[in-house]
Design a protein around this motif. Structure first.
Motif, PDB file in Angstrom:
ATOM      1  N   GLU A  45      30.273  -8.096  31.135  1.00  0.00           N
ATOM      2  CA  GLU A  45      31.335  -9.082  31.360  1.00  0.00           C
ATOM      3  C   GLU A  45      30.770 -10.372  31.954  1.00  0.00           C
ATOM      4  N   LYS A  46      29.819 -10.239  32.885  1.00  0.00           N
ATOM      5  CA  LYS A  46      29.204 -11.427  33.474  1.00  0.00           C
ATOM      6  C   LYS A  46      28.410 -12.221  32.434  1.00  0.00           C
ATOM      7  N   ALA A  47      27.700 -11.516  31.544  1.00  0.00           N
ATOM      8  CA  ALA A  47      26.941 -12.193  30.493  1.00  0.00           C
ATOM      9  C   ALA A  47      27.876 -12.900  29.517  1.00  0.00           C
ATOM     10  N   TYR A  48      28.973 -12.235  29.178  1.00  0.00           N
ATOM     11  CA  TYR A  48      29.944 -12.828  28.266  1.00  0.00           C
ATOM     12  C   TYR A  48      30.605 -14.060  28.896  1.00  0.00           C
ATOM     13  N   LEU A  49      30.936 -13.954  30.197  1.00  0.00           N
ATOM     14  CA  LEU A  49      31.529 -15.093  30.901  1.00  0.00           C
ATOM     15  C   LEU A  49      30.552 -16.266  30.949  1.00  0.00           C
ATOM     16  N   LYS A  50      29.287 -15.981  31.159  1.00  0.00           N
ATOM     17  CA  LYS A  50      28.276 -17.039  31.204  1.00  0.00           C
ATOM     18  C   LYS A  50      28.219 -17.789  29.877  1.00  0.00           C
ATOM     19  N   LYS A  51      28.286 -17.057  28.750  1.00  0.00           N
ATOM     20  CA  LYS A  51      28.276 -17.698  27.439  1.00  0.00           C
ATOM     21  C   LYS A  51      29.505 -18.575  27.243  1.00  0.00           C
ATOM     22  N   GLN A  52      30.660 -18.070  27.683  1.00  0.00           N
ATOM     23  CA  GLN A  52      31.877 -18.851  27.561  1.00  0.00           C
ATOM     24  C   GLN A  52      31.792 -20.151  28.365  1.00  0.00           C
ATOM     25  N   ILE A  53      31.272 -20.061  29.601  1.00  0.00           N
ATOM     26  CA  ILE A  53      31.133 -21.250  30.445  1.00  0.00           C
ATOM     27  C   ILE A  53      30.189 -22.255  29.793  1.00  0.00           C
ATOM     28  N   GLU A  54      29.084 -21.769  29.232  1.00  0.00           N
ATOM     29  CA  GLU A  54      28.127 -22.665  28.563  1.00  0.00           C
ATOM     30  C   GLU A  54      28.762 -23.349  27.371  1.00  0.00           C
ATOM     31  N   ARG A  55      29.567 -22.599  26.610  1.00  0.00           N
ATOM     32  CA  ARG A  55      30.234 -23.184  25.441  1.00  0.00           C
ATOM     33  C   ARG A  55      31.237 -24.252  25.864  1.00  0.00           C
TER      34      ARG A  55
END
Length: 346
Positions: free
Chosen positions: A48-58
């Motif tokens: 979940e943290k990795a997925y959230l990080k990708k969303q924030i970067e996008r």
């Protein structure tokens, strides 16, 4: 009788050993499953943290490309963080409930094993995260186009003898286009649509357009002209092959291609129809300002076709077009319309 008792004692001994062995196996499997569940709790948080990080970067990339405002970017980040926290809490609850279920029934684990909607075997499909790679890819997108600039005419293939004002003759174009990606890298795209064109020609030396049978000629106006302009209103279908690296962006589960923030070049042409031809005259006569609109055919071609091209960066391009048909159908000297200007894609 003694023999029968002896046989029963052997049977009970064998059964007792088998049951003990089965209980050991069940307890071992339950222990292994508990270890898997505890390990899954760590994976849930990491994923979940990795997925959230990708969303924030996008989201930050979209803000950097001016696709969203800073306020909208902050709102999306907060929403993504809240959703991720809720996902972690829900998944943890499911895992904790399954741990409790196994602990309560550790002696009969096989009879109580349930799948509660979360993968426990680290299978890729069961633990699938919905990321950019899962977005539905749209290879065809659409948007508005607009162009404006200078227009003129080549006289027998040369602009040197043109009787039209260079700066005074102008064109305007607006339309709607679709873009379809033709290769997997989105380097080659087909753009097509429909546009309204307004092409103007302003004669020099106080001249205006006159129909002389099947010829359209220029004659000097009897008084001083403030303005003389022939405008042709056309409906055309432009088709271009566009080259250049495209940028893929994601929004609401959909992936799209756009050439925004990229160098691009398009070559192609157009076909269309002349909808209307009108001449506007403005002059002073007997101390009064007069305006006339003469709506005649002026022997202009009704069917249009030609070549066009553009080269640019981001949504702005340098745009040129050339009509292969002559402006006037039966004139002794061929005149082919040309234009140069700026083109915008939205």
């Amino acid at each position: 009788m003694k023999k029968q008792l002896h046989v029963l004692m052997v049977v009970f001994a064998l059964l007792g050993g088998t049951l003990t062995q089965a209980q050991v196996i069940i307890k071992t499997e339950a222990k292994e499953k508990l270890e898997q569940l505890n390990a899954q709790k760590s994976r849930v948080q990491e994923e979940e943290k990795a997925y959230l990080k990708k969303q924030i970067e996008r989201i930050e990339q979209m803000q950097a490309e001016n696709k969203i405002t800073a306020a909208e970017a902050q709102r999306r980040k907060e929403a993504a963080a809240q959703k991720s926290a809720q996902n972690i809490a829900s998944k943890m609850l499911i895992i904790d409930e399954q741990i409790a279920l196994i602990n309560r029934n550790s002696d009969d684990y096989k009879a109580t094993e349930l799948t509660l909607g979360i993968g426990l075997d680290n299978d890729k499909e069961d633990n699938k995260q919905y990321d950019e790679k899962d977005a539905v890819l749209k290879r065809t997108t659409s948007g508005f186009t607009m162009a404006f600039g200078l227009s003129n005419a080549l006289i027998d293939g040369s602009i040197d003898d043109s009787p039209y004002k260079i700066a005074g003759s102008r064109f305007f174009e607006m339309g709607y286009e679709w873009q379809t990606v033709l290769d997997k890298n989105a380097w080659l795209r087909l753009r097509y649509g429909a546009s309204l064109q307004f092409n103007g020609l302003k004669p020099e030396d106080n001249q205006y357009f006159v129909e002389d049978g099947d010829q359209t000629v220029l004659e000097e106006f009897p008084v001083e002209l403030d303005k003389a302009k022939l405008r042709m209103d056309n409906l055309v279908i432009p088709i271009h092959l566009e080259f250049g690296k495209a940028h893929k962006y994601f929004d609401k589960g959909t992936a799209c291609y756009t050439s925004t923030d990229k160098f691009k070049m398009g070559i192609g042409g157009f076909v269309g129809l002349n909808l209307n031809t009108i001449q506007k005259l403005k002059f002073e006569e007997n101390g009064k300002n007069r305006k006339e609109k003469r709506n005649q055919s002026y022997n202009t071609n009704n069917f249009l076709y030609g070549l066009s091209a553009y080269i640019g960066y981001d949504s702005v391009s340098l745009y040129a077009k050339y009509e292969l048909n002559t402006v006037f159908k039966d004139n002794a000297v061929d005149q082919n319309a040309v234009a140069l200007g700026l083109r915008f894609s939205f």
